[in-house]
Design a protein around this motif. Structure first.
Motif, PDB file in Angstrom:
ATOM      1  N   PRO A 127       0.938  -1.093   0.117  1.00 15.26           N
ATOM      2  CA  PRO A 127       0.090  -0.112   0.165  1.00 15.26           C
ATOM      3  C   PRO A 127       0.834   1.273  -0.001  1.00 15.26           C
ATOM      4  O   PRO A 127       1.867   1.545   0.723  1.00 15.26           O
ATOM      5  CB  PRO A 127      -0.980  -0.043   1.383  1.00 15.26           C
ATOM      6  CG  PRO A 127      -0.920  -1.625   1.703  1.00 15.26           C
ATOM      7  CD  PRO A 127       0.612  -2.030   1.128  1.00 15.26           C
ATOM      8  N   VAL A 128       0.517   2.331  -0.890  1.00 15.76           N
ATOM      9  CA  VAL A 128       1.105   3.401  -0.895  1.00 15.76           C
ATOM     10  C   VAL A 128       0.215   4.535   0.023  1.00 15.76           C
ATOM     11  O   VAL A 128       0.751   5.108   0.868  1.00 15.76           O
ATOM     12  CB  VAL A 128       1.238   4.249  -2.355  1.00 15.76           C
ATOM     13  CG1 VAL A 128       1.824   5.443  -2.228  1.00 15.76           C
ATOM     14  CG2 VAL A 128       2.156   3.079  -2.998  1.00 15.76           C
ATOM     15  N   SER A 129      -0.997   4.470  -0.323  1.00 18.33           N
ATOM     16  CA  SER A 129      -1.926   5.084   0.495  1.00 18.33           C
ATOM     17  C   SER A 129      -3.419   5.129   0.095  1.00 18.33           C
ATOM     18  O   SER A 129      -3.783   4.592  -1.050  1.00 18.33           O
ATOM     19  CB  SER A 129      -1.771   6.915   0.128  1.00 18.33           C
ATOM     20  OG  SER A 129      -2.607   7.646   0.910  1.00 18.33           O
ATOM     21  N   LEU A 130      -4.273   5.057   1.353  1.00 12.74           N
ATOM     22  CA  LEU A 130      -5.638   4.989   1.190  1.00 12.74           C
ATOM     23  C   LEU A 130      -5.932   6.393   0.779  1.00 12.74           C
ATOM     24  O   LEU A 130      -5.899   7.271   1.426  1.00 12.74           O
ATOM     25  CB  LEU A 130      -6.242   4.782   2.481  1.00 12.74           C
ATOM     26  CG  LEU A 130      -7.981   4.718   2.471  1.00 12.74           C
ATOM     27  CD1 LEU A 130      -8.475   3.653   1.541  1.00 12.74           C
ATOM     28  CD2 LEU A 130      -8.546   4.536   4.080  1.00 12.74           C
ATOM     29  N   VAL A 131      -6.417   6.327  -0.547  1.00 13.70           N
ATOM     30  CA  VAL A 131      -6.728   7.675  -1.100  1.00 13.70           C
ATOM     31  C   VAL A 131      -7.772   8.486  -0.800  1.00 13.70           C
ATOM     32  O   VAL A 131      -7.990   9.612  -0.383  1.00 13.70           O
ATOM     33  CB  VAL A 131      -6.492   7.719  -2.782  1.00 13.70           C
ATOM     34  CG1 VAL A 131      -6.783   9.121  -3.601  1.00 13.70           C
ATOM     35  CG2 VAL A 131      -5.056   7.174  -3.127  1.00 13.70           C
ATOM     36  N   GLY A 132      -8.922   7.754  -0.846  1.00 15.55           N
ATOM     37  CA  GLY A 132     -10.083   8.100  -0.413  1.00 15.55           C
ATOM     38  C   GLY A 132     -11.306   6.963  -0.119  1.00 15.55           C
ATOM     39  O   GLY A 132     -11.125   6.128  -0.403  1.00 15.55           O
ATOM     40  N   ARG A 133     -12.372   7.432   0.602  1.00 16.70           N
ATOM     41  CA  ARG A 133     -13.381   6.565   0.956  1.00 16.70           C
ATOM     42  C   ARG A 133     -14.902   7.086   0.478  1.00 16.70           C
ATOM     43  O   ARG A 133     -15.013   8.419   0.514  1.00 16.70           O
ATOM     44  CB  ARG A 133     -13.509   6.453   2.219  1.00 16.70           C
ATOM     45  CG  ARG A 133     -12.041   6.245   3.126  1.00 16.70           C
ATOM     46  CD  ARG A 133     -12.171   5.916   4.531  1.00 16.70           C
ATOM     47  NE  ARG A 133     -12.991   5.084   4.945  1.00 16.70           N
ATOM     48  CZ  ARG A 133     -12.558   4.655   6.430  1.00 16.70           C
ATOM     49  NH1 ARG A 133     -11.863   5.076   7.207  1.00 16.70           N
ATOM     50  NH2 ARG A 133     -13.445   3.460   6.961  1.00 16.70           N
ATOM     51  N   SER A 134     -15.399   6.389  -0.284  1.00 18.49           N
ATOM     52  CA  SER A 134     -16.811   6.673  -0.957  1.00 18.49           C
ATOM     53  C   SER A 134     -17.798   5.812  -0.043  1.00 18.49           C
ATOM     54  O   SER A 134     -18.234   4.663  -0.408  1.00 18.49           O
ATOM     55  CB  SER A 134     -16.944   6.385  -2.368  1.00 18.49           C
ATOM     56  OG  SER A 134     -17.993   6.859  -2.810  1.00 18.49           O
ATOM     57  N   PRO A 135     -18.351   6.529   1.155  1.00 15.44           N
ATOM     58  CA  PRO A 135     -19.296   5.741   1.718  1.00 15.44           C
ATOM     59  C   PRO A 135     -20.705   5.384   1.068  1.00 15.44           C
ATOM     60  O   PRO A 135     -21.233   5.997   0.313  1.00 15.44           O
ATOM     61  CB  PRO A 135     -19.615   6.694   2.997  1.00 15.44           C
ATOM     62  CG  PRO A 135     -18.597   7.761   2.881  1.00 15.44           C
ATOM     63  CD  PRO A 135     -18.337   7.996   1.494  1.00 15.44           C
ATOM     64  N   LEU A 136     -21.257   4.153   1.284  1.00 13.61           N
ATOM     65  CA  LEU A 136     -22.508   3.740   0.883  1.00 13.61           C
ATOM     66  C   LEU A 136     -23.464   4.505   1.373  1.00 13.61           C
ATOM     67  O   LEU A 136     -23.399   5.017   2.564  1.00 13.61           O
ATOM     68  CB  LEU A 136     -22.508   2.369   0.844  1.00 13.61           C
ATOM     69  CG  LEU A 136     -21.437   1.414   0.435  1.00 13.61           C
ATOM     70  CD1 LEU A 136     -21.710  -0.180   0.528  1.00 13.61           C
ATOM     71  CD2 LEU A 136     -21.260   1.731  -1.318  1.00 13.61           C
ATOM     72  N   VAL A 137     -24.394   4.794   0.706  1.00 12.70           N
ATOM     73  CA  VAL A 137     -25.769   5.713   1.034  1.00 12.70           C
ATOM     74  C   VAL A 137     -26.827   4.724   0.957  1.00 12.70           C
ATOM     75  O   VAL A 137     -27.265   4.121  -0.168  1.00 12.70           O
ATOM     76  CB  VAL A 137     -26.057   6.909   0.280  1.00 12.70           C
ATOM     77  CG1 VAL A 137     -26.961   7.338   0.683  1.00 12.70           C
ATOM     78  CG2 VAL A 137     -24.687   7.859   0.346  1.00 12.70           C
ATOM     79  N   LEU A 138     -27.619   4.615   2.262  1.00 13.11           N
ATOM     80  CA  LEU A 138     -28.659   3.827   2.037  1.00 13.11           C
ATOM     81  C   LEU A 138     -29.870   4.730   1.314  1.00 13.11           C
ATOM     82  O   LEU A 138     -30.101   5.922   1.797  1.00 13.11           O
ATOM     83  CB  LEU A 138     -29.313   3.532   3.710  1.00 13.11           C
ATOM     84  CG  LEU A 138     -30.527   2.938   3.863  1.00 13.11           C
ATOM     85  CD1 LEU A 138     -30.621   1.453   3.096  1.00 13.11           C
ATOM     86  CD2 LEU A 138     -30.900   2.850   5.180  1.00 13.11           C
ATOM     87  N   THR A 139     -30.268   4.070   0.362  1.00 14.89           N
ATOM     88  CA  THR A 139     -31.245   4.684  -0.589  1.00 14.89           C
ATOM     89  C   THR A 139     -32.563   4.054  -0.784  1.00 14.89           C
ATOM     90  O   THR A 139     -32.523   2.719  -1.160  1.00 14.89           O
ATOM     91  CB  THR A 139     -30.409   4.825  -1.892  1.00 14.89           C
ATOM     92  OG1 THR A 139     -29.267   5.562  -1.641  1.00 14.89           O
ATOM     93  CG2 THR A 139     -31.257   5.984  -2.841  1.00 14.89           C
ATOM     94  N   VAL A 140     -33.587   4.874  -1.056  1.00 18.08           N
ATOM     95  CA  VAL A 140     -34.855   4.012  -1.582  1.00 18.08           C
ATOM     96  C   VAL A 140     -35.477   4.978  -2.662  1.00 18.08           C
ATOM     97  O   VAL A 140     -35.132   6.203  -2.938  1.00 18.08           O
ATOM     98  CB  VAL A 140     -35.925   4.126  -0.221  1.00 18.08           C
ATOM     99  CG1 VAL A 140     -35.462   3.303   0.696  1.00 18.08           C
ATOM    100  CG2 VAL A 140     -36.217   5.490   0.267  1.00 18.08           C
ATOM    101  N   LEU A 231     -31.567   8.018   2.740  1.00 20.08           N
ATOM    102  CA  LEU A 231     -31.768   7.738   4.247  1.00 20.08           C
ATOM    103  C   LEU A 231     -30.731   7.931   5.176  1.00 20.08           C
ATOM    104  O   LEU A 231     -30.915   8.285   6.365  1.00 20.08           O
ATOM    105  CB  LEU A 231     -32.630   6.306   4.396  1.00 20.08           C
ATOM    106  CG  LEU A 231     -33.819   6.317   3.565  1.00 20.08           C
ATOM    107  CD1 LEU A 231     -34.448   4.951   4.095  1.00 20.08           C
ATOM    108  CD2 LEU A 231     -34.902   7.386   3.633  1.00 20.08           C
ATOM    109  N   ALA A 232     -29.654   7.460   4.761  1.00 20.44           N
ATOM    110  CA  ALA A 232     -28.444   7.369   5.687  1.00 20.44           C
ATOM    111  C   ALA A 232     -27.080   7.047   4.964  1.00 20.44           C
ATOM    112  O   ALA A 232     -27.066   6.498   4.211  1.00 20.44           O
ATOM    113  CB  ALA A 232     -28.716   6.558   6.896  1.00 20.44           C
ATOM    114  N   VAL A 233     -26.007   7.615   5.598  1.00 15.88           N
ATOM    115  CA  VAL A 233     -24.759   7.639   4.922  1.00 15.88           C
ATOM    116  C   VAL A 233     -24.109   6.440   5.742  1.00 15.88           C
ATOM    117  O   VAL A 233     -23.997   6.649   7.150  1.00 15.88           O
ATOM    118  CB  VAL A 233     -24.029   8.789   5.228  1.00 15.88           C
ATOM    119  CG1 VAL A 233     -22.371   8.515   4.602  1.00 15.88           C
ATOM    120  CG2 VAL A 233     -24.659   9.890   3.993  1.00 15.88           C
TER     121      VAL A 233
END
Length: 333
Positions: A127-140, A231-233
């Motif tokens: 690993p060089v770097s964890l560049v970014g995080r894209s949280p899943l979004v609870l969606t309806v 609805l939520a992240v």
């Protein structure tokens, strides 16, 4: 005695040879790092053009090229949940000229899904770097009667296995997010795999599926059009792009986190000075205002973890998703 003396001389000569070889290797490594980069760098994106990984990867390639005064070429190599592109880099020369922007699928989930995975992330990559995080979004869907996480969980408990959720394919982040929710909320729901993110989003809009854990970039247009509701992240902090949407923790499911994260890695054996140079460049890029603005627009939270911290993060993620795969008995058959 003469034989012993000759033997001692031979051992001493061998030791000197080993020391000389080690010194030459260190000198060569230092020289390579000093001159790095001296030719184009290839950044492998293990997915097709247009998705979250590709958008972030092309931005990273542009900025790295500008910062390092080098040519950084993007190579899309999709297939098998990102594993084909990751394998391409795991088998590349460990010289810093081939990097993969891997994700949770190819680096953390696939080791539990593929019995014959041709690489081991913690062994064959650095690993060089964890560049970014894209949280899943609870969606309806906008026409859904479900207005909150609590209402979803109550409905799922009232009629086990009736509610369903879509994914872009078996074993991907959307699927695993749904399974993690089922485990932590202690409910039974049904997985409906589609071939790609677009049809899974359409299924929610059309009411074919009841809820989903999708990335912000895939639902953004439909949210703005009023066809979907968030609805939520699934993170420990809210998204700047969705400041009014609570976290799963705030909505009532403590400790729930599921990200479609992105990590820059290089082949094992890459000289540490080159790994450190790449990390320092990424760490300089992420705070830039235009980069932050672009990441905000696609729902990506910049991370910039160090190589050591990224390695720990990856090890923990592999263990986390391995437990989900085993508990849910997920297979690719």
């Amino acid at each position: 005695m003469k034989q012993l003396a000759n033997s001692s001389v031979s051992i001493w000569r061998a030791a000197l040879g080993t020391m000389a070889l080690a010194a030459a290797t260190m000198a060569g490594t230092a020289h390579a790092a000093d001159n790095y980069p001296s030719k184009p760098i290839t950044l492998v994106i293990p997915y097709s053009a247009g998705g979250s990984t590709d958008i972030l990867g092309r931005l990273l390639a542009q900025k790295l090229g500008e910062s390092m005064n080098a040519s950084v070429i993007v190579e899309n190599k999709p297939g098998a949940n990102g594993t084909i592109g990751v394998d391409r880099v795991a088998k590349a020369a460990p010289d810093g000229y081939t990097i993969v922007l891997g994700d949770v699928g190819g680096l953390a989930i696939s080791p539990s899904l593929y019995p014959k995975l041709p690489y081991q992330p913690m062994k064959d990559l650095v690993p060089v770097s964890l560049v970014g995080r894209s949280p899943l979004v609870l969606t309806v869907g906008n026409n859904s009667p479900l207005k909150s996480l609590k209402e979803l969980t109550a409905a799922a408990k009232a009629e086990p296995s009736k509610l369903n959720y879509p994914s872009s394919g078996t074993g991907g982040p959307n699927h695993m997010g749904g399974e993690l929710y089922a485990m932590q909320a202690n409910v039974k729901v049904t997985h409906v795999p589609y071939k790609g993110s677009a049809p899974s989003v359409v299924s929610l809009v059309a009411g074919e599926t009841d809820f989903g854990f999708l990335t912000a970039v895939t639902i953004n247009a439909q949210l703005k059009a009023g066809n979907l509701r968030a609805l939520a992240v699934a993170h420990d902090s809210r998204l700047p792009a969705m400041p009014d949407v609570p976290t799963m923790n705030e909505a009532g499911l403590k400790g729930f986190m599921a990200d479609a994260w992105f990590m820059a890695t290089v082949p094992a054996g890459t000289p540490q000075p080159i790994v450190d140079r790449l990390y320092s460049e990424i760490a300089k890029i992420l705070p830039q205002e235009d980069v932050k603005s672009k990441l905000d627009s696609v729902g990506v939270l910049p991370a910039g973890l160090s190589p050591k911290a990224s390695s720990t993060f990856l090890r923990n993620e592999i263990a986390k998703w391995n437990e989900v795969v085993k508990t849910a008995k997920i297979t690719l058959d």
